[in-house]
Design a protein around this motif. Structure first.
Motif, PDB file in Angstrom:
ATOM      1  N   ARG A  27       0.810  -1.209   0.000  1.00 50.10           N
ATOM      2  CA  ARG A  27       0.000   0.000   0.000  1.00 50.10           C
ATOM      3  C   ARG A  27       0.843   1.258   0.000  1.00 50.10           C
ATOM      4  NH1 ARG A  27      -3.532  -3.554   2.676  1.00 50.10           N
ATOM      5  NH2 ARG A  27      -5.662  -3.354   1.996  1.00 50.10           N
ATOM      6  N   ALA A  28       2.139   1.152   0.209  1.00 50.10           N
ATOM      7  CA  ALA A  28       3.009   2.326   0.277  1.00 50.10           C
ATOM      8  C   ALA A  28       4.081   2.271  -0.790  1.00 50.10           C
ATOM      9  CB  ALA A  28       3.627   2.415   1.670  1.00 50.10           C
ATOM     10  N   ARG A  29       3.719   1.748  -1.966  1.00 48.40           N
ATOM     11  CA  ARG A  29       4.709   1.614  -3.032  1.00 48.40           C
ATOM     12  C   ARG A  29       5.274   2.959  -3.468  1.00 48.40           C
ATOM     13  NH1 ARG A  29       0.953  -2.370  -5.152  1.00 48.40           N
ATOM     14  NH2 ARG A  29      -0.022  -0.703  -6.330  1.00 48.40           N
ATOM     15  N   TRP A  30       4.458   4.016  -3.377  1.00 51.74           N
ATOM     16  CA  TRP A  30       4.893   5.309  -3.889  1.00 51.74           C
ATOM     17  C   TRP A  30       5.758   6.078  -2.898  1.00 51.74           C
ATOM     18  CZ3 TRP A  30       3.345   9.653  -1.192  1.00 51.74           C
ATOM     19  CH2 TRP A  30       2.289   9.484  -0.307  1.00 51.74           C
ATOM     20  N   TYR A  31       5.842   5.625  -1.648  1.00 54.58           N
ATOM     21  CA  TYR A  31       6.602   6.377  -0.646  1.00 54.58           C
ATOM     22  C   TYR A  31       8.059   6.550  -1.047  1.00 54.58           C
ATOM     23  CZ  TYR A  31       2.742   5.967   2.732  1.00 54.58           C
ATOM     24  OH  TYR A  31       1.534   6.054   3.389  1.00 54.58           O
ATOM     25  N   ALA A  32       8.725   5.445  -1.372  1.00 56.47           N
ATOM     26  CA  ALA A  32      10.155   5.509  -1.677  1.00 56.47           C
ATOM     27  C   ALA A  32      10.445   6.321  -2.945  1.00 56.47           C
ATOM     28  CB  ALA A  32      10.738   4.100  -1.779  1.00 56.47           C
ATOM     29  N   PRO A  33       9.787   6.062  -4.083  1.00 56.57           N
ATOM     30  CA  PRO A  33      10.057   6.881  -5.276  1.00 56.57           C
ATOM     31  C   PRO A  33       9.776   8.363  -5.051  1.00 56.57           C
ATOM     32  CG  PRO A  33       8.793   4.932  -5.870  1.00 56.57           C
ATOM     33  CD  PRO A  33       8.826   4.975  -4.392  1.00 56.57           C
ATOM     34  N   PHE A  34       8.696   8.669  -4.367  1.00 56.03           N
ATOM     35  CA  PHE A  34       8.362  10.059  -4.096  1.00 56.03           C
ATOM     36  C   PHE A  34       9.435  10.719  -3.235  1.00 56.03           C
ATOM     37  CE2 PHE A  34       6.238  13.211  -1.321  1.00 56.03           C
ATOM     38  CZ  PHE A  34       5.840  14.121  -2.293  1.00 56.03           C
ATOM     39  N   SER A  35       9.863  10.013  -2.191  1.00 54.93           N
ATOM     40  CA  SER A  35      10.881  10.562  -1.291  1.00 54.93           C
ATOM     41  C   SER A  35      12.216  10.761  -2.001  1.00 54.93           C
ATOM     42  CB  SER A  35      11.064   9.627  -0.086  1.00 54.93           C
ATOM     43  OG  SER A  35      11.952  10.167   0.853  1.00 54.93           O
ATOM     44  N   VAL A  36      12.620   9.795  -2.821  1.00 52.73           N
ATOM     45  CA  VAL A  36      13.871   9.927  -3.574  1.00 52.73           C
ATOM     46  C   VAL A  36      13.785  11.079  -4.566  1.00 52.73           C
ATOM     47  CG1 VAL A  36      15.387   8.800  -5.242  1.00 52.73           C
ATOM     48  CG2 VAL A  36      14.521   7.507  -3.289  1.00 52.73           C
ATOM     49  N   GLY A  37      12.650  11.211  -5.245  1.00 52.15           N
ATOM     50  CA  GLY A  37      12.485  12.307  -6.197  1.00 52.15           C
ATOM     51  C   GLY A  37      12.577  13.669  -5.529  1.00 52.15           C
ATOM     52  N   VAL A  38      11.943  13.812  -4.366  1.00 45.06           N
ATOM     53  CA  VAL A  38      12.029  15.073  -3.627  1.00 45.06           C
ATOM     54  C   VAL A  38      13.467  15.371  -3.237  1.00 45.06           C
ATOM     55  CG1 VAL A  38      11.403  16.202  -1.455  1.00 45.06           C
ATOM     56  CG2 VAL A  38       9.653  15.030  -2.789  1.00 45.06           C
ATOM     57  N   ASP A  39      14.193  14.338  -2.787  1.00 45.56           N
ATOM     58  CA  ASP A  39      15.590  14.528  -2.377  1.00 45.56           C
ATOM     59  C   ASP A  39      16.459  14.972  -3.550  1.00 45.56           C
ATOM     60  OD1 ASP A  39      14.826  13.837   0.114  1.00 45.56           O
ATOM     61  OD2 ASP A  39      15.814  11.893   0.182  1.00 45.56           O
ATOM     62  N   LEU A  40      16.255  14.362  -4.694  1.00 44.77           N
ATOM     63  CA  LEU A  40      17.063  14.721  -5.872  1.00 44.77           C
ATOM     64  C   LEU A  40      16.844  16.194  -6.252  1.00 44.77           C
ATOM     65  CD1 LEU A  40      16.583  11.551  -8.106  1.00 44.77           C
ATOM     66  CD2 LEU A  40      18.751  12.384  -7.192  1.00 44.77           C
ATOM     67  N   LEU A  41      15.596  16.597  -6.339  1.00 37.01           N
ATOM     68  CA  LEU A  41      15.297  17.975  -6.724  1.00 37.01           C
ATOM     69  C   LEU A  41      15.718  18.968  -5.648  1.00 37.01           C
ATOM     70  CD1 LEU A  41      11.760  17.507  -8.342  1.00 37.01           C
ATOM     71  CD2 LEU A  41      13.959  17.811  -9.495  1.00 37.01           C
ATOM     72  N   ALA A  42      15.506  18.607  -4.367  1.00 40.97           N
ATOM     73  CA  ALA A  42      15.837  19.522  -3.273  1.00 40.97           C
ATOM     74  C   ALA A  42      17.325  19.783  -3.177  1.00 40.97           C
ATOM     75  CB  ALA A  42      15.319  18.956  -1.951  1.00 40.97           C
ATOM     76  N   TYR A  80      14.738   5.319   3.563  1.00 38.72           N
ATOM     77  CA  TYR A  80      13.648   5.013   2.638  1.00 38.72           C
ATOM     78  C   TYR A  80      12.945   3.693   2.945  1.00 38.72           C
ATOM     79  CZ  TYR A  80      16.188   8.587   0.029  1.00 38.72           C
ATOM     80  OH  TYR A  80      16.833   9.745  -0.338  1.00 38.72           O
ATOM     81  N   VAL A  81      13.276   3.075   4.056  1.00 40.67           N
ATOM     82  CA  VAL A  81      12.603   1.826   4.426  1.00 40.67           C
ATOM     83  C   VAL A  81      11.297   2.163   5.138  1.00 40.67           C
ATOM     84  CG1 VAL A  81      14.779   0.582   4.589  1.00 40.67           C
ATOM     85  CG2 VAL A  81      13.841   1.673   6.623  1.00 40.67           C
ATOM     86  N   PRO A  82      10.286   1.264   5.099  1.00 40.77           N
ATOM     87  CA  PRO A  82       8.992   1.559   5.727  1.00 40.77           C
ATOM     88  C   PRO A  82       9.088   1.941   7.193  1.00 40.77           C
ATOM     89  CG  PRO A  82       8.808  -0.374   4.314  1.00 40.77           C
ATOM     90  CD  PRO A  82      10.263  -0.008   4.343  1.00 40.77           C
ATOM     91  N   GLY A  83      10.026   1.342   7.935  1.00 41.91           N
ATOM     92  CA  GLY A  83      10.147   1.660   9.352  1.00 41.91           C
ATOM     93  C   GLY A  83      10.506   3.108   9.621  1.00 41.91           C
ATOM     94  N   ALA A  84      11.253   3.746   8.696  1.00 42.11           N
ATOM     95  CA  ALA A  84      11.646   5.143   8.888  1.00 42.11           C
ATOM     96  C   ALA A  84      10.444   6.073   8.819  1.00 42.11           C
ATOM     97  CB  ALA A  84      12.672   5.537   7.828  1.00 42.11           C
ATOM     98  N   TRP A  85       9.426   5.703   8.031  1.00 44.93           N
ATOM     99  CA  TRP A  85       8.229   6.535   7.928  1.00 44.93           C
ATOM    100  C   TRP A  85       7.225   6.201   9.012  1.00 44.93           C
ATOM    101  CZ3 TRP A  85       8.955   4.121   2.688  1.00 44.93           C
ATOM    102  CH2 TRP A  85       9.854   4.872   1.920  1.00 44.93           C
ATOM    103  N   GLY A  86       7.241   4.978   9.468  1.00 44.12           N
ATOM    104  CA  GLY A  86       6.220   4.549  10.408  1.00 44.12           C
ATOM    105  C   GLY A  86       6.430   4.972  11.831  1.00 44.12           C
ATOM    106  N   ASP A  87       7.700   5.153  12.274  1.00 47.20           N
ATOM    107  CA  ASP A  87       7.928   5.445  13.683  1.00 47.20           C
ATOM    108  C   ASP A  87       7.961   6.924  14.008  1.00 47.20           C
ATOM    109  OD1 ASP A  87      10.354   6.287  12.696  1.00 47.20           O
ATOM    110  OD2 ASP A  87      11.541   4.702  13.634  1.00 47.20           O
ATOM    111  N   GLY A  88       7.901   7.795  13.008  1.00 44.46           N
ATOM    112  CA  GLY A  88       7.865   9.230  13.246  1.00 44.46           C
ATOM    113  C   GLY A  88       9.178   9.830  13.679  1.00 44.46           C
ATOM    114  N   GLY A  89      10.263   9.047  13.678  1.00 48.44           N
ATOM    115  CA  GLY A  89      11.555   9.558  14.109  1.00 48.44           C
ATOM    116  C   GLY A  89      12.444   9.979  12.975  1.00 48.44           C
TER     117      GLY A  89
END
Length: 490
Positions: A27-42, A80-89
């Protein structure tokens, strides 16, 4: 309990899953590509613009290096692993990674024989920090919303004694910010499971003679319930060696296992895993209540209280006038409260009740709506019309800024109790008084008077054991929304 009911409603029929299905990942397939894309542009765009502005040679190459390094650092730090987004840290990890990026780029310039790093280059890296932090926060909030809606969850099978199964189910049902939903249990022994989860198979108290006995039972139950994860709680009948053998079988069949150590409400930053002579050891650092941490908290409290008193001084005068004109009696109400280490102190509030409110309290004890030691009434007849408005938006608490300035209280902490309440405390509840009480706290941003006594104590103990300056900042930011909302204030 909503998540538990949802899980139970899906029990018949249950599809058989021969391989674990990681629902969060699908259900969170787009999290990693979206996050990497933001990092590249930022990283790329601001750096390129800055180097063009200062006429740096090869600005696009330098921007490309920064753009590649930033997500590469994120990969190595597991951002970019699911745990990094899930724990809020994730925010702390972003700041750490950003400092690594700055150091890496400075080192590369020295190695390549370029001039010293221009100040504009460091300024251009700030958007990478900000945008990545915002991206992590947005993903975290999206994931929490999905979990509250019973999506992005992992189905869990619990193995352990019946009482432990019930304790695990109850603890997980208290909150919805995690990814686990219990769909079944394999109790050890004949104890009664009172939580209502399906009991698939019971394991014997004695260790089985063959390695496969526990494994066949647990794997069969996991397949039947389509569970992707197995929680195992060690106990008198589930020894370390038995857990070890079960882990072999689960891992050989592609299933994950988590061992429950039995401790609760300990922040992950206080836990460190180590080993010695083959033993796996869980080191838990003590709560940061002394030394530098205590000094920093005291300085922040008093500085913040003084700044707020100056900022709110016009409001304080208006409120004082409203209380004086609203009903006969003094402007301030002085009450003895119990502070850190049972030290009593005078706490000040704007008066919100009639003058003889304390005398009238004994006649209202039967109307108490709190299930613990505190006295709370949603429609207390002693409260004045002006007092209702002050209580609704917690404006009656503002004089406690002077308590903070004098060192009686803290900006954030447990609420200061009355002496008669403390007289009824047990050993667990008494731990609330191991730190200074606060003007606001987890109780206020989590429901205030709508909370049960058990929930209030649990929130206070979580704060006492896991205090951090960042946590205080978060609570104060959430307090503004809680005060404006007014829910649970009466």
């Amino acid at each position: 309990m909503r998540r538990f009911r949802i899980a139970m409603s899906r029990q018949a029929p249950i599809p058989v899953a021969r391989h674990p299905v990681h629902r969060e990942e699908t259900r969170a397939r787009w999290y990693a590509p979206f996050s990497v894309g933001v990092d590249l542009l930022a990283a790329a765009l601001p750096v390129a613009a800055a180097f063009v502005e200062v006429h740096e040679p090869h600005p696009l190459r330098l921007a490309a290096v920064a753009a590649l390094l930033w997500p590469l650092i994120g990969v190595f730090s597991k951002r970019y692993v699911p745990g990094a987004w899930g724990d809020g840290g994730g925010l702390r990890a972003v700041i750490r990674d950003w400092l690594v990026l700055v150091g890496a780029l400075a080192t590369l310039r020295v190695v390549c024989g370029l001039d010293s790093v221009p100040a504009e280059a460091f300024t251009a890296l700030i958007p990478a920090l900000i945008l990545t932090g915002v991206c992590q926060k947005l993903i975290h909030r999206h994931l929490l919303a999905a979990r509250r809606d019973a999506r992005a969850l992992r189905h869990v099978l619990v193995v352990g004694e019946a009482s432990t199964v019930d304790a695990v189910v109850a603890q997980l049902a208290q909150r919805t910010d995690h990814e686990y939903v219990v769909v079944g249990a394999c109790p050890v022994g004949e104890g009664e499971v009172g939580s209502g989860v399906p009991v698939c198979v019971r394991l014997p108290c004695e260790s089985p003679e063959t390695l496969e006995a526990d494994a066949v039972a647990v794997l069969g139950a996991a397949d039947e319930l389509a569970a992707d994860l197995v929680f195992v709680a060690p106990g008198p009948y589930m020894s370390g060696e038995r857990v070890r053998r079960l882990s072999w079988a689960l891992h050989d069949h592609g299933r994950s296992l988590m061992v429950l150590p039995g401790i609760v409400e300990v922040a992950r930053r206080r836990v460190r895993l180590t080993s010695a002579a083959g033993l796996t050891l869980l080191h838990i650092a003590p709560p940061p209540q002394r030394g530098v941490h205590s000094v920093v908290k005291s300085v922040v409290d008093r500085t913040g209280a003084l700044a707020l008193i100056i900022l709110f001084s016009p409001l304080l005068l208006v409120l004082a006038l409203a209380v004086r004109l609203g009903s006969p009696g003094p402007i301030l109400y002085r009450q003895t409260r119990v502070g850190r280490n049972l030290a009593p102190f005078p706490m000040w509030k704007f008066r919100t009740m009639v003058v003889d409110a304390d005398r009238l309290k004994s006649g209202l004890e039967a109307e108490n709506e709190n299930d613990g030691h505190m006295f709370k009434m949603r429609h207390d007849p002693r409260v004045t019309p002006v007092g209702r408005v002050l209580r609704r938006y917690s404006l009656d608490e503002l004089p406690q800024l002077f308590n903070i300035l004098f060192g009686h209280m803290s900006l954030v902490g447990p609420r200061p109790p009355l002496p008669e309440e403390v007289a009824k405390y047990n050993g667990v509840e008494m731990r609330r008084l191991s730190i200074k009480p606060g003007l606001t706290g987890l109780w206020q941003v989590s429901g205030r008077s709508d909370l049960s006594w058990r929930e209030t104590v649990a929130l206070d103990l979580r704060y006492v054991d896991n205090w951090s300056l960042a946590g205080d900042m978060n609570v104060m930011a959430r307090t503004v929304r809680a005060v404006l909302d007014g829910q649970g204030a009466y």
